[in-house]
Scaffold this motif. Sequence first.
Motif, PDB file in Angstrom:
ATOM      1  N   CYS A 257      -2.838  33.194   3.641  1.00  0.00           N
ATOM      2  CA  CYS A 257      -1.941  33.713   2.604  1.00  0.00           C
ATOM      3  C   CYS A 257      -2.492  33.353   1.220  1.00  0.00           C
ATOM      4  O   CYS A 257      -2.788  32.192   0.955  1.00  0.00           O
ATOM      5  CB  CYS A 257      -0.535  33.149   2.781  1.00  0.00           C
ATOM      6  N   CYS A 260       0.430  30.896  -0.558  1.00  0.00           N
ATOM      7  CA  CYS A 260       0.808  29.557  -0.089  1.00  0.00           C
ATOM      8  C   CYS A 260      -0.245  28.944   0.814  1.00  0.00           C
ATOM      9  O   CYS A 260      -0.072  27.839   1.298  1.00  0.00           O
ATOM     10  CB  CYS A 260       2.156  29.605   0.624  1.00  0.00           C
ATOM     11  N   CYS A 285       5.836  35.682  -0.837  1.00  0.00           N
ATOM     12  CA  CYS A 285       4.510  35.254  -1.292  1.00  0.00           C
ATOM     13  C   CYS A 285       3.783  36.411  -1.984  1.00  0.00           C
ATOM     14  O   CYS A 285       3.089  36.213  -2.972  1.00  0.00           O
ATOM     15  CB  CYS A 285       3.679  34.733  -0.128  1.00  0.00           C
TER      16      CYS A 285
HETATM   17 ZN    ZN Z   1       2.551  32.584   1.979  1.00  0.00          ZN
END
Ligand code: ZN
Length: 751
Positions: A257, A260, A285
């Motif tokens: 990701c 994050c 996100c």
């Molecule tokens: Zn994330």
Amino acid sequence: MDRLAKVFSQQDELIALEGLYKDEYFTFESLKGLPAEKGQRFHQLTLQLLEDLPQPVDPLKCTERSRQLREEGNLVFRSATKDPERVLKACKLYTGAVFEAEAANEELALAFANRGIALQEYGFFREAYDDCANALDCGYPEKMRHKLVMRQAHCAWKLEDLDVLEKHLSSLEQMQLNESFLQQLENLKNELEILKRKEADATASQQKQDIKSLEKISEDPGERGRYMVATEAIPQGTAIFSERASCFVPLEQRLICQQCASSLMSAPIPCPQCHQKVVYCSRKCREGHANIHRYECAGYRMDLFKLLGVSHLALRMVLVYVPLILPDLRDCKSSKEIWESLMKLVNEPEQGKMVPEYMQSLRMVSHLDQAPRPELVYHMLCANLLQTYLEKHTDYFDLFKVTAAGSEDWKVIVSALILRSAGQLLVNGHVGDALVPVALEANEFALLQPDMWQKPYHLRLGQLHNLSHTELVTAVNLPYLSLCNHACVPSIRTKFDGCSVVNYARSNIAAGEEIFNCYTRDYRNSLKSQRIKPLKEVYKFQCSCVACVQAEPDKDYLAFHQYLCEKKNCRKKFIPDVQQNDLTWWMQSNADNPIVCTLCKERQSFAWYNEFLDLIESCGDSSKRRELYRAFDKLDNWLVDHHSLKGTMAGELVTACFAEMDDGCFLTDFDYENLARIIRKNLESTAAQCGDTSMEYISQMTYLWDIVALKKCKMDKKELGCFTDKLKYLAQEHKEVFMNYYNDFIKEQCK
Ligand SMILES: [Zn+2]
Ligand SMILES: [Zn+2]
Ligand SMILES: [Zn+2]
Ligand SMILES: [Zn+2]
């Protein structure tokens, strides 16, 4: 890569970085001073390179591939068989469909919608909820939208998210629904009431933790500069400080990701514009990262960043930090004035610990001024390329319209800041690791491996060892951690947890003692001579830590490299000559290993090593495994104590036998007994050389846990407690999986 090298060398010929390097700003100012013809040619080369990079994508073929994968997913998902892996297999195929549907909204909407159904059935409710929202965003057909909204309401109920559930229920009430949907709506409304009562009952007992500062930064006007000291005695294993990075980039080898840094994903959401190179673990996100990705999407599309190494993270720092510094620079009228204001901020005295991250980063040291010319030119050309990219392929420079200076000024400043960050990262950059399944492809996702999981975040029996592989996944900027000076005996053990780090005391630290990080391999894992080179070339200093100044600085390392001579009439203990031998000769493939006994001068044949490797090759055969265990025990005839090679061989033996088991080979009680014994022995060696909280240690622990879970060996409370203690060194998402495994299969057996 060749293309980049060629352009860079042509550009190098055009520029003459005359005189001494002054600073990053001066470098780009002097570039502007090139004679007109040369300057134009230089710029032309950059533009041409950016134009040549993009590879054509055929949208029709992408759409077709997406449809095929989705239809395959449907077949698997709807098959009547009792295959327990059915749902995850379908999720995997649907994920493929989501990835392929590049910019083809209709296909994308269907792929998301179908994946959402599968995710919901499996129990990934948050992910299923997001996929419904994704499908609706992509223009899911109007007449079926109520189905997705109902699904979202259902997920919100499972997630106990009252507000969201209420919102969806009221929008469903506005829709034309048939009998069965009206019934579902009615049920969910009842559930909402139950949830509401439950929430009212729940007592909010949120405690605020009082966090005491265990460390502080001191400043020494002399050579030491800034350094970190313990404000009080810190016992081993204590979390000393943590830091959350706002700038990191995934390393090329794995999709994680972008917001994050999560590596455990069940439903990656790609950016549908840049060829499956960027993913997020959730819509949240994706939204959080939108302000950065808008300037990087085109670059990912043309594969620009993977060419540039550290400069990509440098660009990220500029994208994240510049908007924060901008208010201070708004009124500067020229690039010179902007740079001077920046440097004034940098040189302002420290105001305690609360210095914002961007300021800490601006103040990080750099040794670009001491870099050899080719290195300096390389980083400068990377910065120039990125600045030109921002100008030609994004609207980044619109950001500066509100300022007094012009865009030509800002181009110089942005180039200079990218170069400055790159120089800082060369000495201050960190690389974060994560646990990933063994042999997972770069574009695959741990939670989608059908043979590993029984339900969300719960591994199947005997599968923990498949989550034991550590991989470097991110390049991170951590300015606070960077304030720790180097010692070959580090005081901290750094845990990477997404884009945060937590630093634990590796041993007891006395009050007032300096806290050290280790920038190289530590004193138990390298020779002093191996550390000198990087410390001098990269960090520009000579180490004088406790390990380096002792009379025999390599003693602790060499303790892991003692042999017993093979020759019958010698058989003495010796340590090979470090000048002439590569001590870790077994790591180099096909390496010649002229290890010679220092006493009788006989060359060692290591026949036992090759025999061991042959046995590993054939460990699918139970009699060979028997021989293998015996061969391992006989290693003590040649390798003394915790010899480093013994650990490597134990690791290979265990991995190979488990791989056979995963392939369906039946291991007997005798096998498990021996494997458990070998793992325990290896854990001792690993603790001695790498520490008992290292990822190496935890990785081997997983094999023992599997054997215990399979009820093939016992573990007493003490041993178990010692292992569960290690879990705090795992990233949160992995810790949860380990805890679940412990509760599902191990706890019961260790009463
Ligand atoms: Zn994330
Ligand atoms: Zn993109
Ligand atoms: Zn040292
Ligand atoms: Zn000898």
